[in-house]
Scaffold this active site. Structure first.
Site: not given
Ligand code: GLN
Length: 487
Positions: A80, A155, A179
């Protein structure tokens, strides 16, 4: 031998690598080819590190030839874009950091590098991890591989979509209020948010420091345990890291659930929960009962409905402090076209941040301001303690709690993006877990109208082994995790 490389799990690929039926270079090339084919559809990657990946793969092959048996050596991963990677752009999907190249690695990256990771790229996310759909990325929107007109969740939407589509074997995400778990649920993969303090946050770009944790997104529970083995552990560079012994997380993966006590908190089957979701999760809990666990269907955690309000005071407050560092002076985007320092500061933040980030900064600054601190921030911290205590009490009686990961299946792109409150509600089931600091995993537990449904298993602090065990037993008794999107 023809091998469907993109559908190999870590443990399957590791076996083939060790027995020399497959090389890391071959595996990496296959994955990079899939990335090339799928990216125009799913848009999961902010940066593709193909040259680096091939170099790392070659090194990994040499390590394996020399007898290295680490299960992660030579296995492709996606990181990420909120986790600092030395020499690789780390954007947080924000214009503010669009050209930021960290001079150091996050601790988790050092650990993965020690294992011989092959980094395929950095994944798209909601800007600074604020969001539930990856639509808040300042760069582009990621699509759900199960239905390209829908969101992958957020996210960590880029990481989850990439694992689900087959663009990587596993990924790392971060979870402040859901997330990792919510996108795992939306994309039908496995995602674990570890206990607060279990995995180092050093080098994780801070959103809300008392809630953030890094964790794995994988194709199955065994892989999740393998990644945890690599990234968990005390780190003196993170003052909130806990010096708790790190077990071998694969040792707990048995299908024997006799003696385990499971609680089902009724507040999580909230008004407005989609019928298909409730049906799937109740069926999944029945399955756990069949597998030997005892289930109490009538648990109550009465402060659950307050978690959303508590989260949206505490997280923005911490964010407003953490994001003060983006001033155009130290690093990141800098507005230069002015003579005045104040004007430069204002314009840097005006152009560098997107709407949701600004909304959070304003909320947090307001909540922390002198006249309102007691009414909002202090009150939220008190309710946080109550929520944490409720979990403590529940864990006196139960080994784990089970809930849906989200109240709905993945929603349409654009459906909630102009309605922040509706968007915030998609995290009602995951936020309380970060507030309490306990661990939770989301695993595939069915489909509603062809769209993924995730089951959340919550454990007491540092009991990742218990929730992994329950997740594993369920996974072994079902086939959901084997289904793949057809793209
Ligand atoms: N969706 C939540 C938020 O927008 C949680 C985000 C996260 O876990 N990083 O704050």
């Amino acid at each position: 031998m023809i091998i469907n490389h993109n559908r190999l799990t870590i443990h399957e690929a590791h076996k083939l690598l060790r027995s020399k039926q497959l090389s890391s270079v071959e595996l990496t090339k296959t994955i990079l080819e899939l990335v090339r084919q799928l990216e125009p559809k799913v848009h999961t990657l902010v940066t593709i590190t193909d040259e680096l990946a091939l170099k790392q793969a070659q090194k990994a092959d040499e390590r394996i030839a020399a007898g290295d048996t680490n299960p992660l050596t030579g296995i492709p991963a996606i990181i990420k874009d909120v986790i600092c990677t030395k020499g690789i752009r780390t954007t947080c999907s924000s214009r503010m950091l669009e050209n930021f190249v960290p001079p150091y690695d996050a601790t988790v990256m050092e650990k993965l590098n020690d294992c011989g990771v092959v980094v395929i790229g950095k994944s798209n996310m909601d800007e600074f991890a604020m969001g539930s759909s990856t639509e808040n990325s300042a760069l582009f929107i990621t699509h759900n591989p199960w239905d390209l007109s829908r969101v992958p969740g957020g996210s960590s939407g880029g990481s989850a979509a990439a694992v689900s589509a087959g663009e990587t074997i596993y990924a790392l995400g971060s979870d402040t209020g859901g997330s990792i778990r919510q996108p795992a649920g939306f994309c039908s993969v496995t995602g674990l948010k570890p206990t607060y303090g279990r995995v180092s946050r050093y080098g994780l770009v801070a959103f809300a420091s008392s809630l953030d944790q890094i964790g794995p997104l994988t194709q199955d529970v065994t892989d999740c345990a393998l990644v945890m083995n690599a990234i968990a552990g005390y780190d003196s560079r993170d003052s909130t890291s806990v010096p708790h012994p790190t077990p071998d997380y694969t040792q707990c993966l048995t299908t024997e659930l006799k003696g385990l006590r499971i609680g089902v908190p009724r507040e999580y089957f909230v008004e407005g929960i989609q019928k298909e979701v409730e049906t799937a999760i109740r069926a999944a809990i029945n399955k756990l009962q069949e597998l030997g666990a005892s289930v109490d269907w009538e648990v109550s955690l009465p402060n659950t409905p307050n978690a959303l309000a508590v989260y949206y005071i505490i997280a923005p407050s911490e964010a407003s402090a953490n994001l003060a560092r983006y001033d155009g002076v130290k690093y990141g985007f800098s507005y230069q076209d002015t003579d005045s320092m104040w004007d430069a500061l204002e314009k840097t933040r005006q152009y560098g941040f997107g709407d949701e980030v600004k909304r959070r900064i304003m909320l947090g600054t307001y909540a922390l301001s002198a006249g309102y601190y007691d009414a909002y921030y202090l009150k939220a911290q008190k309710v946080r303690t109550l929520i944490r205590r409720e979990f403590d009490q529940a864990f006196d009686k139960y080994d784990a709690l089970i809930t849906p990961t989200s109240p709905s299946v993945p929603f349409k792109i654009g459906e909630k993006v102009d309605d922040p409150l509706q968007m915030y509600l998609s995290d009602v089931c995951t936020l309380p877990i970060n507030i309490a600091g306990v661990p939770a995993i989301s695993i595939p537990a069915g489909f509603g109208d062809g769209l993924p449904i995730g089951m959340q298993i919550i454990g007491k602090p540092f009991s990742e082994e218990t929730i992994l065990k329950i997740a594993y037993a369920y996974e072994q008794a079902t086939e959901w995790h084997k289904r793949r999107p057809k793209i």
